[in-house]
Design a protein around this motif. Sequence first.
Motif, mmCIF file in Angstrom:
data_model
loop_
_atom_site.group_PDB
_atom_site.id
_atom_site.type_symbol
_atom_site.label_atom_id
_atom_site.label_comp_id
_atom_site.label_asym_id
_atom_site.label_seq_id
_atom_site.Cartn_x
_atom_site.Cartn_y
_atom_site.Cartn_z
ATOM 1 N N LEU A 95 -2.581 -18.748 5.518
ATOM 2 C CA LEU A 95 -3.145 -19.144 4.185
ATOM 3 C C LEU A 95 -2.385 -19.503 3.096
ATOM 4 O O LEU A 95 -2.635 -19.993 2.195
ATOM 5 C CB LEU A 95 -3.123 -17.511 3.877
ATOM 6 N N ALA A 96 -1.410 -20.724 3.753
ATOM 7 C CA ALA A 96 -1.093 -21.571 2.872
ATOM 8 C C ALA A 96 -1.324 -22.599 1.519
ATOM 9 O O ALA A 96 -0.821 -22.558 0.740
ATOM 10 C CB ALA A 96 0.089 -22.412 3.608
ATOM 11 N N ASP A 97 -2.137 -22.676 2.228
ATOM 12 C CA ASP A 97 -3.003 -23.461 1.040
ATOM 13 C C ASP A 97 -4.049 -22.679 0.216
ATOM 14 O O ASP A 97 -4.615 -23.515 -1.425
ATOM 15 C CB ASP A 97 -4.256 -24.225 2.056
ATOM 16 N N LEU A 98 -4.438 -21.438 0.357
ATOM 17 C CA LEU A 98 -4.206 -20.604 -0.622
ATOM 18 C C LEU A 98 -3.130 -20.360 -1.956
ATOM 19 O O LEU A 98 -3.365 -19.669 -2.723
ATOM 20 C CB LEU A 98 -5.243 -19.906 -0.305
ATOM 21 N N GLY A 99 -2.101 -20.737 -1.748
ATOM 22 C CA GLY A 99 -0.950 -20.165 -1.986
ATOM 23 C C GLY A 99 -0.602 -18.845 -2.786
ATOM 24 O O GLY A 99 -0.311 -17.909 -3.503
ATOM 25 N N VAL A 100 -0.800 -17.980 -1.196
ATOM 26 C CA VAL A 100 -0.947 -16.690 -1.418
ATOM 27 C C VAL A 100 0.406 -16.142 -0.880
ATOM 28 O O VAL A 100 1.043 -16.369 -0.413
ATOM 29 C CB VAL A 100 -1.613 -16.396 -0.103
ATOM 30 N N VAL A 101 0.914 -14.355 -1.414
ATOM 31 C CA VAL A 101 1.693 -14.065 -1.348
ATOM 32 C C VAL A 101 1.489 -12.559 -0.572
ATOM 33 O O VAL A 101 1.314 -12.236 -1.090
ATOM 34 C CB VAL A 101 3.131 -13.503 -2.396
ATOM 35 N N VAL A 102 2.200 -12.525 0.115
ATOM 36 C CA VAL A 102 1.798 -10.862 1.321
ATOM 37 C C VAL A 102 2.341 -10.358 1.113
ATOM 38 O O VAL A 102 4.375 -10.593 1.830
ATOM 39 C CB VAL A 102 1.270 -11.866 2.653
ATOM 40 N N VAL A 103 2.825 -9.137 0.735
ATOM 41 C CA VAL A 103 3.041 -7.571 1.235
ATOM 42 C C VAL A 103 3.071 -6.953 2.306
ATOM 43 O O VAL A 103 1.475 -6.614 1.749
ATOM 44 C CB VAL A 103 4.513 -7.669 -0.439
ATOM 45 N N GLY A 104 3.969 -5.789 2.011
ATOM 46 C CA GLY A 104 3.518 -4.132 2.439
ATOM 47 C C GLY A 104 3.566 -3.521 1.956
ATOM 48 O O GLY A 104 4.457 -3.303 1.380
ATOM 49 N N ILE A 105 2.473 -2.421 2.076
ATOM 50 C CA ILE A 105 2.406 -1.642 0.457
ATOM 51 C C ILE A 105 2.324 0.174 1.752
ATOM 52 O O ILE A 105 1.505 -0.141 2.479
ATOM 53 C CB ILE A 105 1.671 -1.695 -0.700
ATOM 54 N N PRO A 106 2.699 1.208 1.848
ATOM 55 C CA PRO A 106 3.303 2.262 1.753
ATOM 56 C C PRO A 106 1.070 2.325 2.357
ATOM 57 O O PRO A 106 0.481 2.788 0.585
ATOM 58 C CB PRO A 106 3.942 2.958 1.674
ATOM 59 N N HIS A 107 0.798 3.115 2.914
ATOM 60 C CA HIS A 107 -0.806 3.672 3.204
ATOM 61 C C HIS A 107 -0.881 4.909 3.489
ATOM 62 O O HIS A 107 0.507 5.033 4.760
ATOM 63 C CB HIS A 107 -1.593 2.995 4.035
ATOM 64 N N PRO A 108 -1.386 5.905 3.526
ATOM 65 C CA PRO A 108 -0.966 7.141 4.113
ATOM 66 C C PRO A 108 -1.291 7.635 5.284
ATOM 67 O O PRO A 108 -1.361 8.533 6.199
ATOM 68 C CB PRO A 108 -1.843 8.408 3.317
ATOM 69 N N ARG A 109 -2.344 6.121 5.931
ATOM 70 C CA ARG A 109 -3.264 6.376 7.157
ATOM 71 C C ARG A 109 -2.774 5.224 7.747
ATOM 72 O O ARG A 109 -2.413 5.372 9.216
ATOM 73 C CB ARG A 109 -4.787 6.690 7.433
ATOM 74 N N LEU A 110 -2.861 4.326 7.557
ATOM 75 C CA LEU A 110 -1.452 3.780 8.852
ATOM 76 C C LEU A 110 0.268 3.069 8.735
ATOM 77 O O LEU A 110 0.207 1.929 9.557
ATOM 78 C CB LEU A 110 -2.721 1.525 8.010
ATOM 79 N N GLY A 111 0.348 3.729 8.181
ATOM 80 C CA GLY A 111 1.427 3.403 7.414
ATOM 81 C C GLY A 111 2.166 3.098 6.864
ATOM 82 O O GLY A 111 2.477 2.834 5.703
ATOM 83 N N ALA A 112 1.629 1.280 6.746
ATOM 84 C CA ALA A 112 1.314 -0.097 5.648
ATOM 85 C C ALA A 112 0.468 -0.818 5.772
ATOM 86 O O ALA A 112 -0.286 -0.726 7.062
ATOM 87 C CB ALA A 112 2.593 -0.767 5.846
ATOM 88 N N VAL A 113 0.211 -1.075 4.874
ATOM 89 C CA VAL A 113 -1.196 -2.173 4.683
ATOM 90 C C VAL A 113 -0.518 -3.263 3.949
ATOM 91 O O VAL A 113 0.126 -3.593 2.782
ATOM 92 C CB VAL A 113 -2.218 -1.535 4.071
ATOM 93 N N LEU A 114 -1.223 -4.879 5.006
ATOM 94 C CA LEU A 114 -0.909 -5.702 4.655
ATOM 95 C C LEU A 114 -1.799 -6.047 2.567
ATOM 96 O O LEU A 114 -2.965 -6.215 2.509
ATOM 97 C CB LEU A 114 -0.759 -7.242 4.777
ATOM 98 N N ALA A 115 -1.053 -6.413 1.371
ATOM 99 C CA ALA A 115 -1.358 -6.815 0.101
ATOM 100 C C ALA A 115 -1.210 -8.335 -0.489
ATOM 101 O O ALA A 115 -0.044 -9.034 0.233
ATOM 102 C CB ALA A 115 -1.243 -5.794 -0.711
ATOM 103 N N ALA A 116 -1.609 -9.205 -0.332
ATOM 104 C CA ALA A 116 -2.474 -10.701 -1.015
ATOM 105 C C ALA A 116 -2.132 -10.635 -1.818
ATOM 106 O O ALA A 116 -3.190 -9.760 -2.832
ATOM 107 C CB ALA A 116 -3.417 -11.212 0.301
ATOM 108 N N VAL A 117 -1.560 -11.245 -2.401
ATOM 109 C CA VAL A 117 -1.471 -12.118 -3.985
ATOM 110 C C VAL A 117 -1.883 -13.315 -3.730
ATOM 111 O O VAL A 117 -1.540 -13.994 -3.444
ATOM 112 C CB VAL A 117 0.359 -11.906 -4.886
#
Length: 318
Positions: A238-260
């Motif tokens: 997704l480089a052309d979008l200038g996105v920054v991705v991090v993981g945040i905790p999720h009670p069911r999935l362990g973590a999910v990806l969040a895109a800024v």
Amino acid sequence: MSDPVDVLAGSDPVAAVLAAYRDGDRLLLRTGGTTGAPRVVVRTAASWVDSFPTYAELAGIGPDTVVGVPGPMTATMNLFAVAQARWAGARHTHDPEDATHVVLTPAQLHAVLDADAARPGTVAVVAGDRLAPALAARARAAGLVVHHYYGAAELSFVAWGPHAEQLSVFPGVEAVARDGELFVRSPYVAEGVADADGWAGVGDRGHVVGTRVIVHGRPGTVTTAGATVVVSAVEAALADLGVVVVGIPHPRLGAVLAAVLPGSVGIAAARRAARDRLPSSHRPRRWVHRETLPLTRHGKIDREALARALAADPQELP
């Protein structure tokens, strides 16, 4: 040396595993890679089957048991579990409610508990992601007998215990930490991954205290619903979008990806791009705009601070 047996090429991969063991052949296993592309692991069939008796003893699997494995055989943990069950004379089912033993990821365990489908006395072997102590306690309160193991497609078993914070080295395995990275030496390691002294690792961080193994995970990755995602690969897609991705905790999935995203990029367009370019397991679940990002003293994005800020934000996931 003959070519390894591609166990997923035929109609019965479990029979292919057991036949390869009988014939002294090697296995070619395809497993979901950390970037979403499958990777190939080659191992002797014996490197799996030789662990079957120990697994049977630890989990209590024998001819009178029914092993429920709801996941696909393309996942090595599921293929192993069904092959072991057939070897042990147990019956296999896809329905956890029909089983004496179930093999689940933490996300699947959540679903079973939420559906009130946990039959008291059922043995749950949980793997594929970190089993949090709270989820293990919830399962035990529902009457399940819970086991958890840490391993990898290339390493097979590394550690076993009641949950992720109480893991001990699996019988027959040696484990050490070198500069914070975990390495193992065992008869269960795949071909081509060990050094000259027999030690192998997959990049997971952690440390070893006596027989206890503490796993911190792989740097630069997020494990979500059992899939290990390399953050840099998602950002590259997704480089052309200038996105920054991090993981945040999720009670069911362990973590999910969040895109800024920068304010100039619409969230709807970014979601479409992710659907077009990434497998479902590697798509961000949460999308937000931020005009400024926290920085380290060296001027780099402070991903830990960003993840903490997003985790503290009460915004609901879609």
